[in-house]
Enzyme design. Structure first.
Site, mmCIF file in Angstrom:
data_model
loop_
_atom_site.group_PDB
_atom_site.id
_atom_site.type_symbol
_atom_site.label_atom_id
_atom_site.label_comp_id
_atom_site.label_asym_id
_atom_site.label_seq_id
_atom_site.Cartn_x
_atom_site.Cartn_y
_atom_site.Cartn_z
ATOM 1 N N HIS A 1 27.811 -34.840 149.248
ATOM 2 C CA HIS A 1 28.564 -34.055 150.099
ATOM 3 C C HIS A 1 28.457 -32.600 149.399
ATOM 4 O O HIS A 1 28.411 -32.340 148.327
ATOM 5 C CB HIS A 1 29.979 -34.200 149.985
ATOM 6 C CG HIS A 1 30.645 -34.564 148.554
ATOM 7 N ND1 HIS A 1 31.174 -33.384 147.877
ATOM 8 C CD2 HIS A 1 30.611 -35.545 147.731
ATOM 9 C CE1 HIS A 1 31.536 -33.766 146.552
ATOM 10 N NE2 HIS A 1 31.258 -34.977 146.592
ATOM 11 N N GLY B 1 3.324 -31.196 153.041
ATOM 12 C CA GLY B 1 4.303 -31.592 151.736
ATOM 13 C C GLY B 1 4.439 -30.530 151.077
ATOM 14 O O GLY B 1 5.628 -30.154 150.274
ATOM 15 N N HIS C 1 1.609 -36.648 154.035
ATOM 16 C CA HIS C 1 2.770 -36.396 154.667
ATOM 17 C C HIS C 1 2.678 -36.533 156.167
ATOM 18 O O HIS C 1 3.845 -36.936 156.461
ATOM 19 C CB HIS C 1 3.260 -35.148 154.335
ATOM 20 C CG HIS C 1 4.537 -34.649 154.494
ATOM 21 N ND1 HIS C 1 5.500 -35.077 153.932
ATOM 22 C CD2 HIS C 1 5.003 -33.656 155.325
ATOM 23 C CE1 HIS C 1 6.575 -34.681 154.546
ATOM 24 N NE2 HIS C 1 6.239 -33.550 155.315
ATOM 25 N N HIS D 1 12.013 -29.396 148.898
ATOM 26 C CA HIS D 1 11.664 -30.540 149.084
ATOM 27 C C HIS D 1 12.376 -31.387 147.998
ATOM 28 O O HIS D 1 12.266 -31.244 146.566
ATOM 29 C CB HIS D 1 10.145 -30.589 148.856
ATOM 30 C CG HIS D 1 9.439 -32.159 148.985
ATOM 31 N ND1 HIS D 1 8.302 -32.336 148.615
ATOM 32 C CD2 HIS D 1 9.997 -33.517 149.157
ATOM 33 C CE1 HIS D 1 8.003 -33.788 148.713
ATOM 34 N NE2 HIS D 1 9.129 -34.197 149.116
HETATM 35 C C1 LIG Z 1 5.808 -39.019 148.791
HETATM 36 C C2 LIG Z 1 5.293 -38.179 147.459
HETATM 37 O O1 LIG Z 1 4.500 -38.635 146.917
HETATM 38 S S1 LIG Z 1 6.710 -36.840 147.245
HETATM 39 C C3 LIG Z 1 5.785 -36.166 145.638
HETATM 40 C C4 LIG Z 1 6.620 -36.176 144.528
HETATM 41 N N1 LIG Z 1 6.199 -35.578 143.395
HETATM 42 C C5 LIG Z 1 6.762 -35.633 142.009
HETATM 43 O O2 LIG Z 1 7.730 -36.073 141.979
HETATM 44 C C6 LIG Z 1 5.629 -34.662 141.031
HETATM 45 C C7 LIG Z 1 6.678 -34.193 140.198
HETATM 46 N N2 LIG Z 1 5.588 -33.573 139.110
HETATM 47 C C8 LIG Z 1 5.797 -33.832 137.744
HETATM 48 O O3 LIG Z 1 6.851 -34.459 137.383
HETATM 49 C C9 LIG Z 1 4.975 -32.786 137.120
HETATM 50 O O4 LIG Z 1 4.741 -33.737 135.775
HETATM 51 C C10 LIG Z 1 5.404 -31.491 136.613
HETATM 52 C C11 LIG Z 1 5.247 -30.498 137.889
HETATM 53 C C12 LIG Z 1 6.886 -31.429 136.275
HETATM 54 C C13 LIG Z 1 4.687 -30.970 135.372
HETATM 55 O O5 LIG Z 1 3.277 -30.785 135.670
HETATM 56 P P1 LIG Z 1 2.274 -29.746 134.827
HETATM 57 O O6 LIG Z 1 2.887 -28.167 134.812
HETATM 58 O O7 LIG Z 1 0.967 -30.160 135.213
HETATM 59 O O8 LIG Z 1 2.712 -30.064 133.308
HETATM 60 P P2 LIG Z 1 1.823 -30.922 132.299
HETATM 61 O O9 LIG Z 1 1.487 -32.239 132.905
HETATM 62 O O10 LIG Z 1 0.962 -29.795 131.483
HETATM 63 O O11 LIG Z 1 2.975 -31.287 131.236
HETATM 64 C C14 LIG Z 1 3.746 -30.343 130.289
HETATM 65 C C15 LIG Z 1 4.757 -31.008 129.425
HETATM 66 O O12 LIG Z 1 5.853 -31.532 130.336
HETATM 67 C C16 LIG Z 1 5.655 -32.883 130.070
HETATM 68 N N3 LIG Z 1 6.300 -33.623 131.160
HETATM 69 C C17 LIG Z 1 5.589 -33.518 132.490
HETATM 70 N N4 LIG Z 1 5.879 -33.799 133.660
HETATM 71 C C18 LIG Z 1 7.245 -34.423 132.981
HETATM 72 C C19 LIG Z 1 8.229 -35.375 133.715
HETATM 73 N N5 LIG Z 1 8.399 -35.543 134.952
HETATM 74 N N6 LIG Z 1 9.200 -35.843 132.681
HETATM 75 C C20 LIG Z 1 9.198 -35.476 131.369
HETATM 76 N N7 LIG Z 1 8.247 -34.829 130.685
HETATM 77 C C21 LIG Z 1 7.350 -34.467 131.744
HETATM 78 C C22 LIG Z 1 4.528 -33.670 129.549
HETATM 79 O O13 LIG Z 1 4.517 -34.624 128.879
HETATM 80 C C23 LIG Z 1 4.054 -32.339 128.680
HETATM 81 O O14 LIG Z 1 4.636 -32.556 127.475
HETATM 82 P P3 LIG Z 1 4.053 -31.904 126.028
HETATM 83 O O15 LIG Z 1 4.004 -30.377 126.289
HETATM 84 O O16 LIG Z 1 5.075 -32.059 124.969
HETATM 85 O O17 LIG Z 1 2.796 -32.523 125.960
#
Ligand SMILES: CC(=O)SCCNC(=O)CCNC(=O)[C@H](O)C(C)(C)COP(=O)(O)OP(=O)(O)OC[C@H]1O[C@@H](n2cnc3c(N)ncnc32)[C@H](O)[C@@H]1OP(=O)(O)O
Length: 202
Positions: A132, A66, A12, A141
């Site tokens: 808006h 981050g 970050h 974030h």
């Molecule tokens: C510059 C940068 O890089 S900024 C960083 C930006 N980061 C992101 O956008 C990451 C966002 N994080 C996610 O989407 C993650 O998957 C989280 C936080 C929502 C979930 O993480 P965890 O708590 O570890 O959940 P886990 O991976 O165990 O999944 C739990 C369930 O949710 C589902 N799931 C997890 N993430 C998603 C998602 N984004 N969309 C749809 N389903 C999801 C999984 O398939 C699982 O389903 P199941 O129980 O039917 O098997």
């Protein structure tokens, strides 16, 4: 030329360095990290704050971390007056009617539209759109390419994942996680984790 020091030397922070380079009249002071194994960020030396207390206090600080909780914890440990202005990349569009508080960063190609309020130490990441009349409390974030439609409220410390969409007038509580690509169509209580389209709490 004014200077700002970074606290945090992660991935970050690399983007924050680019943003500082894009802002006329601003340059990097020092870069700090508590982890002694982190000694270099690009071509800059990274200092441990406890080993360089004088340098740590010399310029206003920017929290280049981050993770929302880590930013919030560090902020509680430090004096709020040590922190600097908001940083806005030169390619971002910010309405003149936006209220942007100190310590927040608006990354490349992001858009923040009229009458939106962004609290302290928030991240509006690359290409995110905050429409808006929204309100983002401190330490929020909004990740790359997420879209926050008009009139949305997002509580303290909430993380909106990459490419998520929040439809208009939704209220999201504090310390929630909205998964990448999620479409939020209902109000979300604090401390929820939401995924999918339509978004469901897991
Ligand atoms: C510059 C940068 O890089 S900024 C960083 C930006 N980061 C992101 O956008 C990451 C966002 N994080 C996610 O989407 C993650 O998957 C989280 C936080 C929502 C979930 O993480 P965890 O708590 O570890 O959940 P886990 O991976 O165990 O999944 C739990 C369930 O949710 C589902 N799931 C997890 N993430 C998603 C998602 N984004 N969309 C749809 N389903 C999801 C999984 O398939 C699982 O389903 P199941 O129980 O039917 O098997």
């Amino acid at each position: 030329m004014s200077k700002v020091s970074l606290y945090g030397a992660s991935g970050h922070a690399k983007v924050i360095l680019d943003i500082i380079r894009s802002i006329e009249g601003l340059e990097i002071g020092f870069i700090f990290d508590d982890n002694p194994s982190v000694t270099q960020l690009l071509n800059h030396k990274v200092l441990k704050p406890s080993d360089f207390p004088e340098q740590f206090q010399r310029y206003p600080l920017f929290l280049s971390i981050g993770n929302n909780s880590t930013r919030e914890h560090l902020m509680q440990r430090l004096n709020s007056s040590s922190f600097s202005r908001a940083l806005v990349h030169s390619s971002a569009h910010i309405s003149e009617e936006t209220k942007l508080q100190k310590g927040s960063v608006i990354m490349p190609m992001a858009v923040v539209n009229a009458f939106t309020k962004i609290g302290e130490h928030c991240i509006v990441n690359t290409g995110a759109v905050i429409e808006h009349d929204c309100s983002l409390e401190d330490f929020v974030h909004v990740s790359p390419n997420a879209t926050v439609c008009g009139g949305v409220t997002i509580g303290k410390g909430t993380h909106v994942g990459a490419g998520a969409i929040i439809i208009p007038e939704i209220k999201i509580g504090e310390h929630c996680v909205i998964g990448a690509g999620t479409v939020v169509i209902d109000h979300i209580p604090s401390h929820s984790k939401v995924v999918g389209n339509p978004g469901r709490i897991i």
